[in-house]
Design a protein around this motif. Structure first.
Motif, PDB file in Angstrom:
ATOM      1  N   MET A  62       9.215   6.275  -3.724  1.00  0.00           N
ATOM      2  CA  MET A  62       9.486   6.191  -1.703  1.00  0.00           C
ATOM      3  C   MET A  62       9.826   5.011  -1.834  1.00  0.00           C
ATOM      4  SD  MET A  62      10.878   8.182  -0.164  1.00  0.00           S
ATOM      5  CE  MET A  62      12.791   7.788   1.386  1.00  0.00           C
ATOM      6  N   ALA A  63       9.282   3.995  -2.134  1.00  0.00           N
ATOM      7  CA  ALA A  63       9.123   2.404  -1.879  1.00  0.00           C
ATOM      8  C   ALA A  63      10.363   2.017  -2.023  1.00  0.00           C
ATOM      9  CB  ALA A  63       8.030   1.788  -2.579  1.00  0.00           C
ATOM     10  N   SER A  64      10.862   1.951  -3.327  1.00  0.00           N
ATOM     11  CA  SER A  64      12.103   1.665  -4.391  1.00  0.00           C
ATOM     12  C   SER A  64      12.964   2.242  -3.097  1.00  0.00           C
ATOM     13  CB  SER A  64      12.062   2.686  -5.658  1.00  0.00           C
ATOM     14  OG  SER A  64      12.614   3.419  -5.781  1.00  0.00           O
ATOM     15  N   VAL A  65      12.993   3.258  -2.565  1.00  0.00           N
ATOM     16  CA  VAL A  65      14.320   3.565  -1.501  1.00  0.00           C
ATOM     17  C   VAL A  65      14.382   3.037  -0.693  1.00  0.00           C
ATOM     18  CG1 VAL A  65      16.214   5.465  -0.236  1.00  0.00           C
ATOM     19  CG2 VAL A  65      14.278   6.326  -2.888  1.00  0.00           C
ATOM     20  N   ARG A  99       8.312  -8.350   3.097  1.00  0.00           N
ATOM     21  CA  ARG A  99       7.722  -8.167   0.892  1.00  0.00           C
ATOM     22  C   ARG A  99       6.734  -6.244   0.534  1.00  0.00           C
ATOM     23  NH1 ARG A  99       8.290 -13.817   0.804  1.00  0.00           N
ATOM     24  NH2 ARG A  99       8.307 -13.543  -1.651  1.00  0.00           N
ATOM     25  N   ILE A 100       7.604  -6.300  -0.255  1.00  0.00           N
ATOM     26  CA  ILE A 100       6.841  -4.986  -0.625  1.00  0.00           C
ATOM     27  C   ILE A 100       5.977  -5.026  -2.300  1.00  0.00           C
ATOM     28  CG2 ILE A 100       7.833  -2.408  -1.528  1.00  0.00           C
ATOM     29  CD1 ILE A 100      10.223  -3.238  -0.343  1.00  0.00           C
ATOM     30  N   ASN A 101       4.983  -4.099  -2.790  1.00  0.00           N
ATOM     31  CA  ASN A 101       3.804  -4.008  -2.968  1.00  0.00           C
ATOM     32  C   ASN A 101       3.155  -2.033  -3.007  1.00  0.00           C
ATOM     33  OD1 ASN A 101       2.887  -4.299  -5.550  1.00  0.00           O
ATOM     34  ND2 ASN A 101       1.006  -4.742  -4.400  1.00  0.00           N
ATOM     35  N   SER A 102       4.267  -1.797  -3.467  1.00  0.00           N
ATOM     36  CA  SER A 102       3.808   0.239  -3.019  1.00  0.00           C
ATOM     37  C   SER A 102       3.933   0.577  -4.092  1.00  0.00           C
ATOM     38  CB  SER A 102       4.351   0.398  -1.676  1.00  0.00           C
ATOM     39  OG  SER A 102       4.532   1.543  -1.531  1.00  0.00           O
ATOM     40  N   ASN A 103       3.460   1.415  -4.181  1.00  0.00           N
ATOM     41  CA  ASN A 103       3.195   2.669  -5.688  1.00  0.00           C
ATOM     42  C   ASN A 103       4.179   4.277  -5.584  1.00  0.00           C
ATOM     43  OD1 ASN A 103       2.350   1.327  -7.337  1.00  0.00           O
ATOM     44  ND2 ASN A 103       0.507   2.133  -6.585  1.00  0.00           N
ATOM     45  N   GLY A 104       4.884   4.288  -3.796  1.00  0.00           N
ATOM     46  CA  GLY A 104       5.388   4.664  -2.482  1.00  0.00           C
ATOM     47  C   GLY A 104       4.797   5.686  -2.094  1.00  0.00           C
ATOM     48  N   GLY A 105       5.258   7.044  -1.673  1.00  0.00           N
ATOM     49  CA  GLY A 105       4.202   7.926  -1.016  1.00  0.00           C
ATOM     50  C   GLY A 105       5.201   8.688   0.068  1.00  0.00           C
ATOM     51  N   ASP A 106       4.781   9.459   1.377  1.00  0.00           N
ATOM     52  CA  ASP A 106       5.137  10.253   1.954  1.00  0.00           C
ATOM     53  C   ASP A 106       6.954  10.147   2.332  1.00  0.00           C
ATOM     54  OD1 ASP A 106       5.121  12.708   3.875  1.00  0.00           O
ATOM     55  OD2 ASP A 106       6.234  11.679   4.672  1.00  0.00           O
ATOM     56  N   ARG A 114       8.484  -4.932 -10.815  1.00  0.00           N
ATOM     57  CA  ARG A 114       8.567  -3.457 -11.470  1.00  0.00           C
ATOM     58  C   ARG A 114       9.268  -2.623 -10.356  1.00  0.00           C
ATOM     59  NH1 ARG A 114       6.548  -5.770 -14.348  1.00  0.00           N
ATOM     60  NH2 ARG A 114       6.073  -5.824 -16.600  1.00  0.00           N
ATOM     61  N   LEU A 115      10.565  -1.933 -10.738  1.00  0.00           N
ATOM     62  CA  LEU A 115      11.271  -1.043 -10.181  1.00  0.00           C
ATOM     63  C   LEU A 115      11.580   0.058 -10.234  1.00  0.00           C
ATOM     64  CD1 LEU A 115      12.897  -0.979  -7.037  1.00  0.00           C
ATOM     65  CD2 LEU A 115      14.580  -1.577  -8.589  1.00  0.00           C
ATOM     66  N   MET A 116      10.785   1.228  -9.922  1.00  0.00           N
ATOM     67  CA  MET A 116      10.577   2.791  -9.988  1.00  0.00           C
ATOM     68  C   MET A 116      11.467   3.650  -9.356  1.00  0.00           C
ATOM     69  SD  MET A 116       9.074   5.929 -10.901  1.00  0.00           S
ATOM     70  CE  MET A 116       7.542   5.903  -9.738  1.00  0.00           C
ATOM     71  N   LEU A 117      12.390   4.687 -10.199  1.00  0.00           N
ATOM     72  CA  LEU A 117      13.075   5.186  -9.227  1.00  0.00           C
ATOM     73  C   LEU A 117      12.696   6.742 -10.298  1.00  0.00           C
ATOM     74  CD1 LEU A 117      15.372   2.376  -9.570  1.00  0.00           C
ATOM     75  CD2 LEU A 117      16.209   4.493  -7.666  1.00  0.00           C
ATOM     76  N   HIS A 118      12.544   7.994  -9.427  1.00  0.00           N
ATOM     77  CA  HIS A 118      12.533   9.612 -10.728  1.00  0.00           C
ATOM     78  C   HIS A 118      12.450  10.431  -9.208  1.00  0.00           C
ATOM     79  CE1 HIS A 118       8.079   9.288  -8.687  1.00  0.00           C
ATOM     80  NE2 HIS A 118       8.270   8.935  -7.600  1.00  0.00           N
ATOM     81  N   GLY A 141       1.321  -0.856   0.156  1.00  0.00           N
ATOM     82  CA  GLY A 141      -0.398   0.344  -0.046  1.00  0.00           C
ATOM     83  C   GLY A 141       0.895   1.415  -0.506  1.00  0.00           C
ATOM     84  N   ASP A 142       0.300   2.242  -0.149  1.00  0.00           N
ATOM     85  CA  ASP A 142       0.950   3.348  -0.027  1.00  0.00           C
ATOM     86  C   ASP A 142       1.651   3.606   1.218  1.00  0.00           C
ATOM     87  OD1 ASP A 142      -0.120   3.860  -2.560  1.00  0.00           O
ATOM     88  OD2 ASP A 142      -1.931   5.026  -2.011  1.00  0.00           O
ATOM     89  N   ILE A 143       2.541   4.231   1.699  1.00  0.00           N
ATOM     90  CA  ILE A 143       3.676   4.907   2.483  1.00  0.00           C
ATOM     91  C   ILE A 143       2.876   6.796   3.229  1.00  0.00           C
ATOM     92  CG2 ILE A 143       6.185   5.560   3.463  1.00  0.00           C
ATOM     93  CD1 ILE A 143       6.563   4.055   1.638  1.00  0.00           C
ATOM     94  N   GLY A 144       2.916   6.213   4.436  1.00  0.00           N
ATOM     95  CA  GLY A 144       2.259   8.298   4.580  1.00  0.00           C
ATOM     96  C   GLY A 144       1.280   7.723   6.148  1.00  0.00           C
ATOM     97  N   ASP A 145       1.639   8.569   7.091  1.00  0.00           N
ATOM     98  CA  ASP A 145       0.956   8.390   8.381  1.00  0.00           C
ATOM     99  C   ASP A 145      -0.564   7.880   8.171  1.00  0.00           C
ATOM    100  OD1 ASP A 145       3.517   9.392   9.270  1.00  0.00           O
ATOM    101  OD2 ASP A 145       3.940  11.487   9.845  1.00  0.00           O
ATOM    102  N   TYR A 146      -0.900   8.073   7.355  1.00  0.00           N
ATOM    103  CA  TYR A 146      -2.387   8.110   7.146  1.00  0.00           C
ATOM    104  C   TYR A 146      -2.481   7.060   6.035  1.00  0.00           C
ATOM    105  CZ  TYR A 146      -2.957  13.118   9.446  1.00  0.00           C
ATOM    106  OH  TYR A 146      -2.291  13.394  10.979  1.00  0.00           O
TER     107      TYR A 146
END
Length: 348
Positions: A86-89, A50-57, A104-108, A20-25
């Motif tokens: 951020m999940a890739s980091v 185990r990671i499955n995330s589009n990133g986030g905060d 998939r891995l994505m950095l930007h 899921g998305d990363i963040g306090d909420y």
């Protein structure tokens, strides 16, 4: 508190899910991840993330990155579906990392929005530049590149999507692993993310069922050697739990009874103190205005209060007060004189 990560214990390793998305909420909260990671460290040497995330905060991601990087446990990271932004980091925090061949891995570059005047917008840009420098430093050890090289390669304003094989060829990950489920080769990143999220929901129906082997690891079941022992212990715990309502009622009743006794004891103590003060007054040891002072002293320190009253000189004997009649009757002195007259044959 509801937990998204499930803290799945195993025989030799535990598992923590960052789905899921990363963040306090959002679903992946840095506080929850860190807390559960510390709990796992106390019982498990090996932990799988185990990671499955589009990133986030970004800031929440940095906290999770540090928690994984500084953990005492042997952490292995698996990218099941997507590790983007951020999940890739987090995935590249320096621990061994493996990707499903379908993932998939994505950095930007850091992305965000801002509102304000020119100076405020310029400040936001400076903060983004500073954060990108920080992220590049965090990735430098893993990617074996300089900060400037990482920024030029991955923080150039474009999204850099890498398949598992491309990530392996670039030296970003340590290897590939296969999964039982088939994922179409032409799946988009969104497709992969959705497939793995659905896979989690399907598996949770069986993973959350009672596992007798895991129960035996808990202190209440440590002496259980068979499944029957475990079930008997569960029955015992259910019986004990059934007593809670009755015990709660009993405690409430006892508290009420105790309050009655406490109130009576307080009233008796108050009456005794009033009696001591009144006696001291009747003997002339204290005056009327001093009653309140000595009453307060007796309440605060009974022993020393009584000693203080006894130390005061009596200005009249108690017998002088025998003339005082009781309410509605004759005084003690008059009654005694009547008895004397009767004994000596006088007519009363």
């Amino acid at each position: 508190m509801d937990r998204f990560f499930n803290m799945i214990p195993g025989q030799s390793a535990a598992c923590i899910l960052l789905y899921g998305d990363i963040g306090d909420y959002d679903k992946v909260r840095s506080g929850d991840v860190t807390r559960e990671l510390l709990e796992m460290e106390a019982s498990f040497t090996n932990i799988d993330a185990r990671i499955n995330s589009n990133g986030g905060d970004v800031y929440a991601g940095i906290a999770i990155f540090n928690a994984f990087r500084n953990s005492k446990a042997n952490i292995t990271i698996y990218i099941d579906g997507i590790a983007a932004s951020m999940a890739s980091v987090i995935a590249l925090c320096g621990k061994p990392v493996y990707m499903s061949r379908f993932s998939r891995l994505m950095l930007h570059s850091i992305q965000g929005g801002a509102y304000g005047n020119k100076a405020e917008l310029e400040e936001v840009i400076r903060n983004i530049d500073s954060l990108e420098n920080t992220l590049a430093e965090m990735l430098a050890g893993r990617l074996k590149k300089t900060v400037d090289e990482i920024k030029a390669t991955y923080f150039d304003g474009k999204d850099h999507w890498l398949t598992a094989q491309q990530a392996l060829d670039a030296g970003l990950i340590d290897g590939l692993y296969d999964i039982e489920e088939s994922v179409p080769e032409d799946s988009t990143p969104d497709d992969v993310y959705t497939i793995f999220n659905n896979r989690l929901k399907t598996q949770s129906k069986t993973e959350n069922q009672m596992n007798l082997e895991e129960l035996r690891k808990r202190p209440a079941f440590k002496d259980c050697t068979t499944d029957e022992d475990v079930l008997r212990q569960i029955t015992h715990l259910e019986t004990e739990a059934g007593k809670v309502t009755g015990l709660t009622t009993e405690v409430t009743t006892l508290k009420k009874d105790l309050k009655v006794f406490q109130d009576k004891a307080a009233a008796d103590a108050e009456a005794e103190i009033d009696g001591l003060v009144q006696t001291a007054f009747d003997e002339g040891r204290i005056t009327e205005p001093q009653k309140a002072t000595y009453k307060a002293l007796l309440k605060a320190d009974r022993e020393n209060g009584e000693a203080a009253l006894k130390a005061l000189p009596a200005k009249r004997r108690v017998m002088n007060n025998l003339h005082k009649p009781a309410a509605g009757g004759t005084g003690a002195w008059d009654e005694e004189m009547t008895n004397i007259r009767k004994k000596n044959g006088y007519t009363v």
